[in-house]
Scaffold this active site. Structure first.
Site, PDB file in Angstrom:
ATOM      1  CD  GLU A 176      -2.966  -1.649   2.158  1.00 59.44           C
ATOM      2  OE1 GLU A 176      -2.751  -0.181   2.645  1.00 59.44           O
ATOM      3  OE2 GLU A 176      -3.686  -1.979   2.429  1.00 59.44           O
TER       4      GLU A 176
ATOM      5  CB  SER B 298       9.127   6.282   9.969  1.00 60.85           C
ATOM      6  OG  SER B 298       9.556   5.937  11.423  1.00 60.85           O
TER       7      SER B 298
ATOM      8  CB  CYS C 112       0.686   6.544  11.280  1.00 54.77           C
ATOM      9  SG  CYS C 112       1.096   8.251  10.799  1.00 54.77           S
TER      10      CYS C 112
END
Ligand code: SF4
Length: 351
Positions: free
Chosen positions: A96, A195, A337
């Site tokens: 995704e 991240s 998130c």
């Protein structure tokens, strides 16, 4: 018996490989730059579209190489304009990707792995385990897909989708460099953010890179016991060592890492948790992003009330820690998130 030859995807070649290729084909050196522009700036999907190359060269390329850009197998569009895509690669692996437009800017959140092995308790992706890591080209393809779909230049990329980028370090760095390449998408290094949930050896390697890429660390608790429960995949990298490593990172790079802190009701929003976070951050170079946990229906973990998020921001700022309360984008399409998970519920592309 007939034999089929697997042709390599030309889009996996690096600029130096393209130079070697045109030299092997007896072509002048500038052809490498032309091919590179078609592949990395114009994102063409066939050799026939490379109209400034001689026909004979296009045919030679087609004999040796293939194109295997991912196909969009599903998409959802959020009320806030964000778009989530399910992109499927030639081996059937799907990931995704999210495009987030805002005032003449287009940010893209990409996946670095299909699934994830880290098993974070609050994350939908972590529940399904790791399928495989992506190549650098597969990461860049996600960005190109979003750029094409919005017909806009991508201004920033966050490596915050499915997967732990530092568990796929070399491909992640290669993708960062491809995105940053002035002859490619030319996205500024500071607008490329990786991240990690805190893989210490990789943070050290990241600090050695000459480019000014941005580091974000998913912290989510500064209390060891809580963090072990929330993020079991990084249990062996203790908060003490993480803190030391981040200090080394800031000394070495002069750059400010950001800490992501998803606030979970009754878990990391208590007074001792807030004080531990203040202790972790105060007096150091960092920026804290507070996010109300996104609600995953099947998860017992629920978002903290807004009032607690604001209280923590106030406490951090009283101690000189810059803090932002971030609104997750695309919540209504499970693109925020921790919500990226391939769902059968996604609408088929074009519906
Ligand atoms: S939060 Fe990131 S690292 Fe943790 S399980 Fe989810 S995708 Fe993996």
């Amino acid at each position: 018996m007939q034999r089929t030859t697997m042709r390599r995807d030309i889009r996996t070649l690096k600029p130096e490989d393209l130079s070697q290729l045109v030299s092997d084909l007896g072509q002048p050196a500038f052809r490498a730059k032309q091919i590179g522009e078609w592949l990395f700036q114009k994102n063409v999907r066939s050799f026939d579209e490379m109209t400034n190359l001689p026909k004979a060269l296009r045919e030679q390329l087609a004999e040796r190489y293939s194109f295997s850009a991912p196909t969009e197998t599903a998409r959802q569009v959020s009320r806030d304009g964000s778009r989530k895509y399910l992109l499927t690669f030639s081996d059937g692996t799907a990931v995704e990707t999210v495009g987030m437009p805002r005032r003449n800017k287009l940010a893209v959140c990409i996946s670095t792995q299909a699934g994830c092995a880290m098993g974070c308790a609050f994350c939908a992706t972590g529940m399904s385990g790791l399928m495989r890591s992506l190549s650098a080209r597969e990461m860049v393809d996600q960005v190109l897909h979003v750029a094409d779909d919005f017909n806009e230049r991508v201004t920033s990329v966050v490596f915050m989708g499915q997967g732990e980028p530092f568990a796929n370090f070399d491909a992640t760095v290669e993708a960062l460099r491809m995105l940053n390449d002035p002859d490619g998408l030319a996205i500024g290094a500071r607008h490329l953010t990786v991240s990690t949930c805190g893989i210490i050896p990789s943070i050290r390697r990241f600090a050695e890179l000459p480019e000014q890429f941005t580091l974000a660390v998913s912290l989510h608790s500064a209390v060891q016991e809580t963090r072990n429960k929330l993020m079991p995949g990084v249990k062996k990298f203790t908060l003490l060592r993480l803190h030391e490593t981040l200090q080394l990172y800031t000394e070495k790079t002069g750059r400010r890492p950001s800490y992501e802190f998803a606030m979970i009701d009754g878990v990391n929003d208590t007074r001792p948790e807030m004080e531990a976070l203040v202790d972790f951050c105060a007096g150091t170079l960092c920026h804290v992003n507070l996010i109300q946990l996104n609600d995953i229906p099947s998860s017992p973990l629920k978002p903290s009330p807004q009032e607690k998020v604001e209280r923590l921001q106030h406490l951090l700022e009283m101690h000189g820690v810059e803090t932002t309360i971030r609104n997750s984008r695309g919540q209504d399409i499970d693109a925020a998130c921790g919500q990226l998970k391939q769902r059968f519920a996604v609408k088929k592309a074009g519906e």
